[in-house]
Design an enzyme around this catalytic site. Structure first.
Site, PDB file in Angstrom:
ATOM      1  N   LYS A  60       0.816  -1.218   0.000  1.00  0.00           N
ATOM      2  CA  LYS A  60       0.000   0.000   0.000  1.00  0.00           C
ATOM      3  C   LYS A  60       0.848   1.265   0.000  1.00  0.00           C
ATOM      4  O   LYS A  60       0.486   2.251  -0.643  1.00  0.00           O
ATOM      5  CB  LYS A  60      -0.958   0.013   1.190  1.00  0.00           C
ATOM      6  CG  LYS A  60      -0.317   0.178   2.548  1.00  0.00           C
ATOM      7  CD  LYS A  60      -1.369   0.179   3.642  1.00  0.00           C
ATOM      8  CE  LYS A  60      -0.739   0.292   5.018  1.00  0.00           C
ATOM      9  NZ  LYS A  60      -0.128   1.602   5.248  1.00  0.00           N
ATOM     10  N   THR A  61       1.982   1.246   0.696  1.00  0.00           N
ATOM     11  CA  THR A  61       2.832   2.440   0.715  1.00  0.00           C
ATOM     12  C   THR A  61       3.370   2.724  -0.675  1.00  0.00           C
ATOM     13  O   THR A  61       3.449   3.878  -1.119  1.00  0.00           O
ATOM     14  CB  THR A  61       3.991   2.273   1.716  1.00  0.00           C
ATOM     15  OG1 THR A  61       3.454   1.996   3.013  1.00  0.00           O
ATOM     16  CG2 THR A  61       4.834   3.541   1.783  1.00  0.00           C
ATOM     17  N   ASP A 246      -3.916   7.460   4.743  1.00  0.00           N
ATOM     18  CA  ASP A 246      -3.477   6.089   4.999  1.00  0.00           C
ATOM     19  C   ASP A 246      -4.122   5.576   6.282  1.00  0.00           C
ATOM     20  O   ASP A 246      -4.544   6.366   7.137  1.00  0.00           O
ATOM     21  CB  ASP A 246      -1.953   6.071   5.113  1.00  0.00           C
ATOM     22  CG  ASP A 246      -1.378   4.665   5.061  1.00  0.00           C
ATOM     23  OD1 ASP A 246      -2.129   3.727   4.735  1.00  0.00           O
ATOM     24  OD2 ASP A 246      -0.174   4.511   5.339  1.00  0.00           O
ATOM     25  N   GLU A 247      -4.188   4.265   6.448  1.00  0.00           N
ATOM     26  CA  GLU A 247      -4.735   3.623   7.657  1.00  0.00           C
ATOM     27  C   GLU A 247      -6.124   4.180   8.002  1.00  0.00           C
ATOM     28  O   GLU A 247      -6.418   4.511   9.154  1.00  0.00           O
ATOM     29  CB  GLU A 247      -3.776   3.812   8.852  1.00  0.00           C
ATOM     30  CG  GLU A 247      -2.365   3.321   8.620  1.00  0.00           C
ATOM     31  CD  GLU A 247      -2.233   1.801   8.617  1.00  0.00           C
ATOM     32  OE1 GLU A 247      -3.275   1.109   8.695  1.00  0.00           O
ATOM     33  OE2 GLU A 247      -1.102   1.310   8.524  1.00  0.00           O
ATOM     34  N   GLN A 283      -7.656  -4.917   9.884  1.00  0.00           N
ATOM     35  CA  GLN A 283      -6.576  -4.432  10.728  1.00  0.00           C
ATOM     36  C   GLN A 283      -7.005  -3.243  11.588  1.00  0.00           C
ATOM     37  O   GLN A 283      -6.177  -2.452  12.042  1.00  0.00           O
ATOM     38  CB  GLN A 283      -5.365  -4.042   9.874  1.00  0.00           C
ATOM     39  CG  GLN A 283      -4.768  -5.215   9.118  1.00  0.00           C
ATOM     40  CD  GLN A 283      -3.498  -4.841   8.381  1.00  0.00           C
ATOM     41  OE1 GLN A 283      -2.451  -4.589   8.977  1.00  0.00           O
ATOM     42  NE2 GLN A 283      -3.578  -4.797   7.059  1.00  0.00           N
ATOM     43  N   ARG A 668       2.700  -9.971  10.432  1.00  0.00           N
ATOM     44  CA  ARG A 668       3.957  -9.207  10.520  1.00  0.00           C
ATOM     45  C   ARG A 668       5.148 -10.074  10.093  1.00  0.00           C
ATOM     46  O   ARG A 668       6.233  -9.556   9.844  1.00  0.00           O
ATOM     47  CB  ARG A 668       4.225  -8.727  11.952  1.00  0.00           C
ATOM     48  CG  ARG A 668       3.220  -7.770  12.590  1.00  0.00           C
ATOM     49  CD  ARG A 668       2.861  -6.607  11.723  1.00  0.00           C
ATOM     50  NE  ARG A 668       1.660  -6.876  10.957  1.00  0.00           N
ATOM     51  CZ  ARG A 668       1.252  -6.145   9.938  1.00  0.00           C
ATOM     52  NH1 ARG A 668       1.965  -5.109   9.542  1.00  0.00           N
ATOM     53  NH2 ARG A 668       0.144  -6.445   9.282  1.00  0.00           N
TER      54      ARG A 668
END
Length: 798
Positions: A60-61, A246-247, A283, A668
């Protein structure tokens, strides 16, 4: 393969791009190379609002940074028109660096920051509209609790029944919902709510008097600013034509409304900005901070013409790890668009599981695995992390790691900026830029001791109340305070003079210079050096470290100022230069800038980076782990009541949030995933018994290889009926724990030889407790002796 781009200005100063390896490249193909099809769609989409549902590890980044570069190079957006919002300083810095790699220094004109940092910039610029000074102070959680403590004390309330921590949480909840004190008072439907509303009102009054805001205010007051002053809102809507968030699943209601205000709405004077949000409902793990999963689940209802793009290809983990995560999260009902993470990589190794006797056994096993991974060259210390549900779980790991010489860092413990000596000196710095900061003045009025006692402070308080001025303002008028002794009055005047000199220095000197003067003038270091408290030696080092941190801030800020070099400035258009110069305050090191930097540091910004020597193993809670990745992950404490947490038992929404937390932890890991649990844990000095976490049962058994008896098998585990002893079942969630009757617990003495079903032969080296709490420390000949709870251990005396 490197997909980064470098900026290259031609002789006519026209921006061009080329690949980092020197191969020429221009146009959309250079920016889209290496992206999969959904990623390309996300980068090139134009017009309607865009929701990018980005699964863990799906790049995504990269998508966000390439979308920004595409806006600049292919859609000819001005960099000053772009606002990109993230949740941590580290993520903002990474995004800023990546975009600069793609399009060059003109990206510096963009706003890439956290919600709070963006709001600080807006509020400082527009402070006059709100009747504020531009140098207002930002109160962190400790400052807020100190102010609330004073309010509770002044009101004559019981601080135990009305703890500042509880009040701070209640007020934060109200602010997150954009409820002001007047609305809170009007809505109060009981004594408790009325008390909170009343204290909330006093709290806000004292914040304003101190020219201060708390973290929540940064968002709330910006929303208020836009609503109260339409011309200001229109200015920012015209400026920011592209808003990227973002997020998005972690936003609360106030942040959601801030985004709506920035973007605008149809029918307004300015066409709505182009909105792009990135997130993953699976998330969403910050409900306790006010985050609402509704924002992402209902995005397409809020924006009916929105386009949704799913990113499911994972570039981080093996398929085995992804399969485990997919299976766990499917047990949640409220997920929005369902995803199924997959990877082009191979399956990788199986997940390794371990069912320990207790938390010390669990920590010992993890330490052994860490040693094995480093010895075999599979991972370095810096590529490994241990995740747990609560901070208290770190203690067992720290004890074992110290004994075995494993370097580690605990993230989210007592932060550097929370240490007393650091907070003392930061309070002095705050007073050099905001002379009305009441909390800061109260903190250091007699630190180091200068003969200003409680009586003198109370007299100054009376003056402040009588004149309706701040506590520091009353200190400056100490001559008018009745009852202050001549000695205390003289000390207060010296304190005022010290602050006056430091404030004058702060006007045109970097923070480390001001800090060194304060340390020298107050004699702060001498007081620590003369102390007989052995802890003060470490405090001296922390003071020195704070000066170093301030110096690093200055160096970093000056380095950013090199953007003004002729070569780089020549590559910017007149409009870009004007936008850059408008932000010039950010490239000058100031005390205010340093304090702002410190105030906005989060736990996630403490995560250590890899070192040449292999670095350190990172220990952190699962909440802090979000957004990170490691080659080897140890997810510890998978016990029912520990994780999922005890309080989620009767609440389906909380249980689903716990499962999302497990999903975050599992995803992770890049290569090696380890899952551990313990049958017993010492809680408040007493052994507590735990059954395996339901999250373990949700992972297909064939994905896990147990380095111990499988705790999920009915025929294995602690207290198995194969022991041939009478047992009783302790009621609990999940697999029952089988406990021996008291008459079947072996009576042991130091030196006795025993046989354990899992650990084999050993001898008793220590005993403690009696009856159902009886424990034996037994040396099995392989590492540290283990503490065994006799009533549940599969053990017999020889």
């Amino acid at each position: 393969m490197t997909f980064g781009l470098e900026f290259d200005a031609g002789p006519d100063h026209t921006a061009r791009t080329r690949f980092a390896d020197g191969a020429p490249g221009s146009g959309p193909h250079a920016l889209l190379e290496g992206l999969n099809e959904p990623q390309r769609q996300a980068v090139t989409h134009a017009g309607s609002p865009l929701l990018i549902v980005a699964g863990a590890g799906s790049g995504k980044t990269r998508v966000l940074t390439h979308r920004i570069a595409y806006l600049l190079d292919e859609r000819h957006a001005h960099p000053g028109e772009i606002l990109a919002i993230t949740f941590t300083n580290k993520a903002a810095a990474e995004m800023r660096e990546r975009v600069e790699t793609l399009v060059g220094p003109r990206s510096r004109v963009m706003w890439v920051s956290t919600f709070h940092s963006a709001c600080v910039r807006i509020l400082r610029r527009e402070a006059a509209h709100l009747g504020w000074k531009t140098n207002f102070t930002i109160y962190d959680s400790d400052d807020a609790r100190r102010l609330l403590s004073q309010i509770v004390k002044d009101a004559g309330l019981d601080a135990k029944k009305n703890s500042p921590r509880w009040l701070a949480a209640e007020i934060s909840n109200l602010k997150n919902e954009l409820i002001d004190p007047e609305q809170a008072i009007a809505k109060a439907d009981g004594a408790k709510a009325t008390l909170v509303a009343d204290i909330y009102s006093q709290y806000q009054q004292r914040l304003r008097q101190a020219e201060a805001v708390d973290f929540d205010d940064l968002i709330v007051e910006t929303v208020h600013l836009f609503r109260a002053f339409p011309a200001v809102a229109q200015f920012y809507r015209r400026r920011f034509r592209h808003v990227l968030v973002d997020e998005y699943q972690d936003t609360n209601h106030a942040q959601y409304m801030l985004i709506r205000e920035l973007v605008g709405h149809s029918g307004g004077e300015v066409e709505p900005a182009e909105l792009c949000v990135v997130g993953d409902a699976d998330q969403s793990i910050y409900a306790f901070r006010g985050a609402t999963i509704r924002n992402i689940l209902e995005f397409e209802r809020d924006f009916p013409d929105a386009k949704c793009i799913l990113l499911e290809q994972n570039y981080r983990s093996t398929q085995t790890i992804l399969e485990a995560a997919n299976k766990v999260i499917r047990h949640n009902g409220d997920r929005g668009r369902e995803k199924n993470l997959w990877t082009a990589q191979d399956d990788g190794s199986r997940i390794l599981g371990y069912a320990a006797e207790n938390e010390h056994d669990e920590a010992g096993w993890i330490a052994k695995q860490i040693d094995d991974l480093t010895d075999s060259g599979k991972a370095t210390f810096s590529q490994m992390a241990i995740f747990y549900r609560t901070n208290a779980q770190s203690r067992a790991f720290e004890e074992v790691f110290v004994r075995r010489g494993i370097p580690y860092k605990v993230v989210g413990g007592v932060r550097f900026y929370e240490r007393k000596e650091v907070r003392d000196l930061l309070a002095y710095l705050k007073l050099t830029v905001n002379e009305d900061d009441t909390v800061a003045a109260r903190r250091v009025i007699n630190v180091p001791k200068r003969g200003i006692g409680d009586k003198a402070v109370s007299c100054v308080d009376v003056l402040a109340d009588r004149e309706s001025i701040s506590f520091p303002a009353a200190l400056r008028r100490v001559e008018e305070a009745i009852g202050v002794s001549p000695r205390a009055k003289g000390s207060i005047q010296k304190f005022n003079a010290l602050l006056s000199e430091a404030s004058a220095l702060a006007a045109d000197h970097p923070p480390e210079v001001v800090l060194e003067k304060i340390i020298a003038d107050t004699g702060y270091l001498e007081g620590l050096a003369d102390s007989r408290d052995p802890r003060d030696e470490g405090r001296i080092e922390n003071v020195q470290e704070l000066v170093s941190v301030a110096h690093e801030y200055t160096e970093r800020t000056l380095a950013n100022a090199e953007l003004a070099s002729a070569a780089e400035r020549d590559s910017l258009s007149e409009d870009e230069l004007a936008a850059l110069d408008a932000n010039s305050s950010e490239i000058e090191p100031t005390v205010a800038g340093f304090l702002e930097h410190v105030a906005l540091v989060s736990d996630a910004d403490q995560v250590p980076t890899a070192a040449d020597e292999g670095g350190v193993v990172t220990l952190m809670t699962l909440h802090t782990a979000k957004g990170l990745e490691f080659d080897a992950v140890f997810l510890a404490g998978l016990d029912e009541g520990m994780f999922p947490h005890e309080r989620s038992k009767a609440n389906q929404k909380e249980l689903e949030e716990e499962r999302r937390l497990a999903y975050v932890g599992l995803t992770r890991a890049r290569k090696y995933l380890h899952l551990t649990r313990a049958s017993t844990r010492t809680i408040f000095g007493r052994p507590e018994f735990y059954t395996p976490s339901q999250f373990l049962r949700e992972i297909p058994g064939e994905l896990i290889e147990w380095d111990s008896p499988d705790p999920l098998s009915a025929s294995k585990g602690i207290g198995s009926s194969a022991l041939g002893v009478k047992t009783r079942t302790m009621a609990s969630f999940g697999q029952p724990i089988v406990m021996k009757e008291p008459s079947d617990v072996p009576a042991l003495d130091i030196g006795d030889r025993v046989s354990h079903d899992k650990f084999g032969l050993g001898h008793v080296v220590e005993l403690k407790g009696s009856g159902p709490r009886a424990q034996a420390r037994i040396d099995f000949g392989g590492g540290e002796p283990k503490w065994i709870i006799l009533r549940v251990a599969p053990i017999s005396k020889l």
